[in-house]
Design a protein around this motif. Structure first.
Motif, PDB file in Angstrom:
ATOM      1  N   GLY A 221       0.770  -1.507   0.681  1.00 32.99           N
ATOM      2  CA  GLY A 221      -0.375   0.305  -0.304  1.00 32.99           C
ATOM      3  C   GLY A 221       0.617   0.977  -0.071  1.00 32.99           C
ATOM      4  N   SER A 222       0.004   2.286   0.087  1.00 29.54           N
ATOM      5  CA  SER A 222       0.480   4.021   0.029  1.00 29.54           C
ATOM      6  C   SER A 222       1.845   3.790   1.363  1.00 29.54           C
ATOM      7  CB  SER A 222      -0.236   4.732   0.383  1.00 29.54           C
ATOM      8  OG  SER A 222      -1.240   4.839   1.744  1.00 29.54           O
ATOM      9  N   ALA A 223       1.723   3.320   2.232  1.00 27.56           N
ATOM     10  CA  ALA A 223       2.726   3.206   3.598  1.00 27.56           C
ATOM     11  C   ALA A 223       3.348   2.274   3.711  1.00 27.56           C
ATOM     12  CB  ALA A 223       2.280   3.798   4.651  1.00 27.56           C
ATOM     13  N   GLU A 224       4.051   1.373   2.628  1.00 30.30           N
ATOM     14  CA  GLU A 224       4.327  -0.038   3.125  1.00 30.30           C
ATOM     15  C   GLU A 224       5.748   0.070   3.381  1.00 30.30           C
ATOM     16  OE1 GLU A 224       6.910  -2.756  -0.372  1.00 30.30           O
ATOM     17  OE2 GLU A 224       5.666  -1.548  -1.135  1.00 30.30           O
ATOM     18  N   GLY A 225       6.130  -0.687   4.256  1.00 28.62           N
ATOM     19  CA  GLY A 225       7.406  -0.695   4.779  1.00 28.62           C
ATOM     20  C   GLY A 225       7.080   0.350   6.616  1.00 28.62           C
ATOM     21  N   LYS A 226       6.407   0.996   6.477  1.00 27.74           N
ATOM     22  CA  LYS A 226       5.931   1.866   8.049  1.00 27.74           C
ATOM     23  C   LYS A 226       5.400   1.384   8.997  1.00 27.74           C
ATOM     24  CE  LYS A 226       5.883   6.479   5.510  1.00 27.74           C
ATOM     25  NZ  LYS A 226       6.226   7.567   4.923  1.00 27.74           N
ATOM     26  N   ASP A 227       6.183   1.793   9.962  1.00 29.79           N
ATOM     27  CA  ASP A 227       4.608   0.770  11.321  1.00 29.79           C
ATOM     28  C   ASP A 227       3.554   2.103  11.543  1.00 29.79           C
ATOM     29  OD1 ASP A 227       6.842  -0.700  11.926  1.00 29.79           O
ATOM     30  OD2 ASP A 227       7.624   1.235  13.601  1.00 29.79           O
ATOM     31  N   ALA A 228       3.079   1.289  11.227  1.00 30.87           N
ATOM     32  CA  ALA A 228       0.877   1.740  11.639  1.00 30.87           C
ATOM     33  C   ALA A 228       0.077   1.556  12.461  1.00 30.87           C
ATOM     34  CB  ALA A 228       0.338   1.352  10.276  1.00 30.87           C
ATOM     35  N   LYS A 311      18.316  -9.936 -16.228  1.00 33.66           N
ATOM     36  CA  LYS A 311      17.809  -9.004 -15.161  1.00 33.66           C
ATOM     37  C   LYS A 311      16.664  -8.393 -15.536  1.00 33.66           C
ATOM     38  CE  LYS A 311      23.258  -7.880 -13.683  1.00 33.66           C
ATOM     39  NZ  LYS A 311      23.054  -6.665 -13.845  1.00 33.66           N
ATOM     40  N   HIS A 312      16.965  -8.003 -16.963  1.00 32.71           N
ATOM     41  CA  HIS A 312      15.635  -7.441 -17.660  1.00 32.71           C
ATOM     42  C   HIS A 312      14.095  -7.983 -16.952  1.00 32.71           C
ATOM     43  CE1 HIS A 312      13.303  -4.699 -20.845  1.00 32.71           C
ATOM     44  NE2 HIS A 312      12.718  -5.477 -20.746  1.00 32.71           N
ATOM     45  N   ASN A 313      14.219  -9.411 -17.642  1.00 34.20           N
ATOM     46  CA  ASN A 313      12.807 -10.417 -17.305  1.00 34.20           C
ATOM     47  C   ASN A 313      12.212 -10.107 -15.947  1.00 34.20           C
ATOM     48  OD1 ASN A 313      12.934 -10.230 -20.200  1.00 34.20           O
ATOM     49  ND2 ASN A 313      13.903 -12.643 -19.844  1.00 34.20           N
ATOM     50  N   LEU A 314      13.495 -10.075 -15.296  1.00 29.50           N
ATOM     51  CA  LEU A 314      13.404 -10.480 -13.727  1.00 29.50           C
ATOM     52  C   LEU A 314      12.251  -9.212 -12.846  1.00 29.50           C
ATOM     53  CD1 LEU A 314      13.487 -11.978 -10.978  1.00 29.50           C
ATOM     54  CD2 LEU A 314      15.296 -10.707 -10.297  1.00 29.50           C
ATOM     55  N   GLU A 315      13.272  -7.535 -13.503  1.00 32.41           N
ATOM     56  CA  GLU A 315      12.814  -6.650 -12.928  1.00 32.41           C
ATOM     57  C   GLU A 315      11.271  -6.217 -14.076  1.00 32.41           C
ATOM     58  OE1 GLU A 315      15.779  -2.944 -12.576  1.00 32.41           O
ATOM     59  OE2 GLU A 315      16.918  -5.089 -13.243  1.00 32.41           O
ATOM     60  N   LEU A 324       6.698  -4.762  -7.638  1.00 32.21           N
ATOM     61  CA  LEU A 324       7.994  -4.841  -6.664  1.00 32.21           C
ATOM     62  C   LEU A 324       9.050  -4.424  -7.768  1.00 32.21           C
ATOM     63  CD1 LEU A 324       8.054  -8.792  -5.528  1.00 32.21           C
ATOM     64  CD2 LEU A 324       7.549  -6.117  -3.505  1.00 32.21           C
ATOM     65  N   THR A 325       9.854  -3.451  -6.995  1.00 33.73           N
ATOM     66  CA  THR A 325      11.282  -2.902  -7.368  1.00 33.73           C
ATOM     67  C   THR A 325      12.374  -4.429  -7.287  1.00 33.73           C
ATOM     68  OG1 THR A 325      12.108  -2.021  -5.323  1.00 33.73           O
ATOM     69  CG2 THR A 325      10.341  -0.527  -7.152  1.00 33.73           C
ATOM     70  N   LEU A 326      13.496  -4.431  -8.096  1.00 38.39           N
ATOM     71  CA  LEU A 326      14.444  -5.193  -7.259  1.00 38.39           C
ATOM     72  C   LEU A 326      14.679  -5.031  -6.249  1.00 38.39           C
ATOM     73  CD1 LEU A 326      16.646  -6.928  -8.914  1.00 38.39           C
ATOM     74  CD2 LEU A 326      17.981  -5.292  -9.689  1.00 38.39           C
ATOM     75  N   GLU A 327      14.394  -3.668  -6.140  1.00 40.59           N
ATOM     76  CA  GLU A 327      15.570  -3.041  -4.398  1.00 40.59           C
ATOM     77  C   GLU A 327      14.731  -3.871  -3.554  1.00 40.59           C
ATOM     78  OE1 GLU A 327      15.306  -1.412  -6.509  1.00 40.59           O
ATOM     79  OE2 GLU A 327      17.163  -0.122  -7.327  1.00 40.59           O
ATOM     80  N   LYS A 328      13.618  -4.135  -3.461  1.00 40.12           N
ATOM     81  CA  LYS A 328      12.447  -4.419  -2.911  1.00 40.12           C
ATOM     82  C   LYS A 328      12.428  -5.939  -2.172  1.00 40.12           C
ATOM     83  CE  LYS A 328      10.500  -2.769  -0.171  1.00 40.12           C
ATOM     84  NZ  LYS A 328      10.372  -1.657   1.117  1.00 40.12           N
ATOM     85  N   TYR A 329      13.269  -6.881  -3.759  1.00 41.30           N
ATOM     86  CA  TYR A 329      12.795  -8.170  -3.809  1.00 41.30           C
ATOM     87  C   TYR A 329      14.657  -8.274  -3.196  1.00 41.30           C
ATOM     88  CZ  TYR A 329      14.079 -12.353  -6.555  1.00 41.30           C
ATOM     89  OH  TYR A 329      14.667 -13.851  -6.634  1.00 41.30           O
ATOM     90  N   LEU A 330      15.391  -7.584  -3.547  1.00 40.99           N
ATOM     91  CA  LEU A 330      16.734  -8.012  -2.597  1.00 40.99           C
ATOM     92  C   LEU A 330      16.524  -8.046  -1.361  1.00 40.99           C
ATOM     93  CD1 LEU A 330      18.913  -6.585  -5.307  1.00 40.99           C
ATOM     94  CD2 LEU A 330      18.452  -9.008  -4.934  1.00 40.99           C
ATOM     95  N   GLU A 331      16.349  -6.829  -0.626  1.00 44.49           N
ATOM     96  CA  GLU A 331      15.761  -6.979   0.660  1.00 44.49           C
ATOM     97  C   GLU A 331      14.660  -7.830   1.297  1.00 44.49           C
ATOM     98  OE1 GLU A 331      12.583  -4.109   3.354  1.00 44.49           O
ATOM     99  OE2 GLU A 331      13.396  -3.118   1.915  1.00 44.49           O
ATOM    100  N   PHE A 332      13.415  -8.857   0.307  1.00 48.25           N
ATOM    101  CA  PHE A 332      12.623  -9.895   0.899  1.00 48.25           C
ATOM    102  C   PHE A 332      13.300 -10.771   0.613  1.00 48.25           C
ATOM    103  CE2 PHE A 332       8.300  -7.599  -0.347  1.00 48.25           C
ATOM    104  CZ  PHE A 332       8.974  -6.797   0.749  1.00 48.25           C
TER     105      PHE A 332
END
Length: 457
Positions: A221-228, A311-315, A324-332
């Motif tokens: 959602g709009s506040a993904e990753g934030k504490d709610a 890389k292109h196919n994954l992203e 998902l972005t690549l950065e968020k995917y790597l974080e997960f």
């Protein structure tokens, strides 16, 4: 035309080509004709401008450039055939000499399929998991079937694990209700872990009308990753009731008359699944050993292109569809960019080597793909893609992908040959006979390793 080939390394060659000018006549004529259709000269009808006028008005150089561009693909193909090399990708062409009326000379550097010596694979030995289906496995399978036939009944008591609660949710960040942070009438099974972290503890013990507030990190959602700060209100509590495990259940949930027959069928299905997994494991491990035995150089440019493609196919395809972005995917995944780069390169190397080695074995063993085999493979690919066989076949033909499918089937047959020659034992020391295993399954294993590397590589 004269041509020579120079081997720069095991995966790259340079072709040197000299062409007498008279051999460019057809291309020169085509160049004049093309220019004739594109330009207008006062006093001449369109398409009827003499060659000498075109030379005077637009320059002989423009004509030569057009003629050379027309001739090069054909000349390059002739040189490749004469040199008997298997090019990969597009060549790097350099015009080294162009004397009007005399000579055209050029070089073309291109990656090639390396010469590969098929290693002796008859001594390959691998160990795989034994096929063991326990009573616990059977009970778990029957329990899962039982869960599918569960019913829910409203209850007037505090909610407990396993209950289905109907809830309203409101999420705030920094005291403000999020625009996408309100939901009503959500059905949730306590303990399933399908919603927010902390919700199980919050709703357990609440009756209909009760509410609680807890803090949770938003997963989207709009506040993904934030504490709610999340407020949850329980509007209804229902208990899940499972049917009795008896013959009546067996008749309701299956085609069998007794629970014993249902359990026996579950055991057989689990054995078949484990047998399929065992065969796949054997094929993967045999392929690993086979690759280790072979010396397979990988063209640098081809590897670079393959890594970029992955890389292109994954992203842009897989992650894009998931939002998902690549950065968020790597974080997960808990991976660094460096680890991701190294892993992608390793997979690309294995994919290229797998194609090279199995294609070479196809050639050596003269393995042919029959129409029936291709049709069966097409049917399975269509089923996995969610398309009808006719739709999939049409897409394959229009996309020029028939050779790709033929290659997939052929590589599956090649891997099946290696697997059949290998010694496979399970963890109990028993010899596993895979001689009757489906070549299609071997093909899927080979393609998984190649990971859909492009057919022209």
């Amino acid at each position: 035309m004269k041509s020579a080939v120079e081997t720069l390394n095991p995966t790259r060659v340079r072709l040197t080509v000299e062409v007498p000018f008279e051999e460019l006549k057809d291309s020169l004529d085509a160049a004049y004709k093309k220019i004739n259709q594109q330009v207008t000269v006062k006093g001449f009808r369109k398409g009827k401008i003499p060659a000498r006028v075109i030379d005077q008005r637009f320059g002989r150089g423009a004509v030569l450039e057009e003629a050379v561009n027309d001739a090069l693909p054909k000349l390059y193909t002739e040189a490749v055939n004469e040199a008997d090399v298997n090019p990969l990708g597009q060549p790097e062409v350099d015009i080294t000499e162009l004397k009007d009326g005399e000579l055209l000379a050029f070089t073309a550097e291109v990656d090639i399929r390396p010469a590969i010596e098929i290693p002796d694979y008859s001594g390959i030995e691998v160990e795989v998991d034994a096929i063991e289906v326990t009573d616990e496995d059977v009970e778990k399978s029957v329990q899962q079937l039982r869960e599918r036939f569960a019913s829910t009944n409203p209850v007037e008591r505090p909610a407990a694990e396993g209950d289905v609660v109907t809830i309203d949710l409101e999420a705030k960040v920094d005291g403000e209700v999020l625009p996408d942070g309100v939901a009503s009438g959500v059905s949730y099974t306590i303990g399933s872990g399908e919603l927010l972290d902390g919700i199980d503890e919050a709703v357990t013990g609440l009756e209909a009308g009760g509410e609680a507030t807890f803090t949770s990190k938003l997963k989207g959602g709009s506040a993904e990753g934030k504490d709610a700060e999340v407020t949850v209100k329980v509007t209804a509590v229902a208990a899940r009731e499972l049917p009795e495990l008896d013959d009546e259940f067996a008749q309701m949930a299956s085609e069998f008359d007794t629970l014993d027959e249902l359990k026996a069928d579950s055991r057989k299905r689990l054995e078949n699944m484990k047998q399929f997994d065992q065969a796949t494991q054997a094929q993967e491990r045999v392929l690993e050993k086979f690759l280790e035995l072979a010396e397979i150089p990988v063209p640098e440019k081809l590897l670079e292109e393959e890594v970029n493609t992955r890389k292109h196919n994954l992203e842009h395809h897989q992650l894009g569809q998931m939002g998902l972005t690549l950065e968020k995917y790597l974080e997960f995944q808990g991976k660094t960019v460096e680890e991701f780069e190294a892993e992608t390169k390793e997979q690309a190397v294995k994919g290229i080597k797998t194609q090279f080695l199995l294609d070479e074995l196809v050639s050596k063993e003269k393995l042919n793909v029959e129409q029936e085999e291709l049709t069966e493979h097409l049917m399975r690919r269509a089923a996995s893609s969610g398309m009808s066989p006719d739709q999939f076949a049409q897409a394959v033909v229009q996309g020029g992908q028939v050779p790709m499918l033929v290659g997939e089937v052929a590589r599956g047959k090649a891997l099946a040959v290696v697997v059949e020659a290998a010694k496979v034992v399970d963890t109990n020391g028993n010899v596993v006979d895979l001689s009757d295993e489906d070549e299609e399954q071997a093909g899927e294993t080979a393609e998984a390793a190649a990971d859909e590397a492009a057919e022209d590589k």
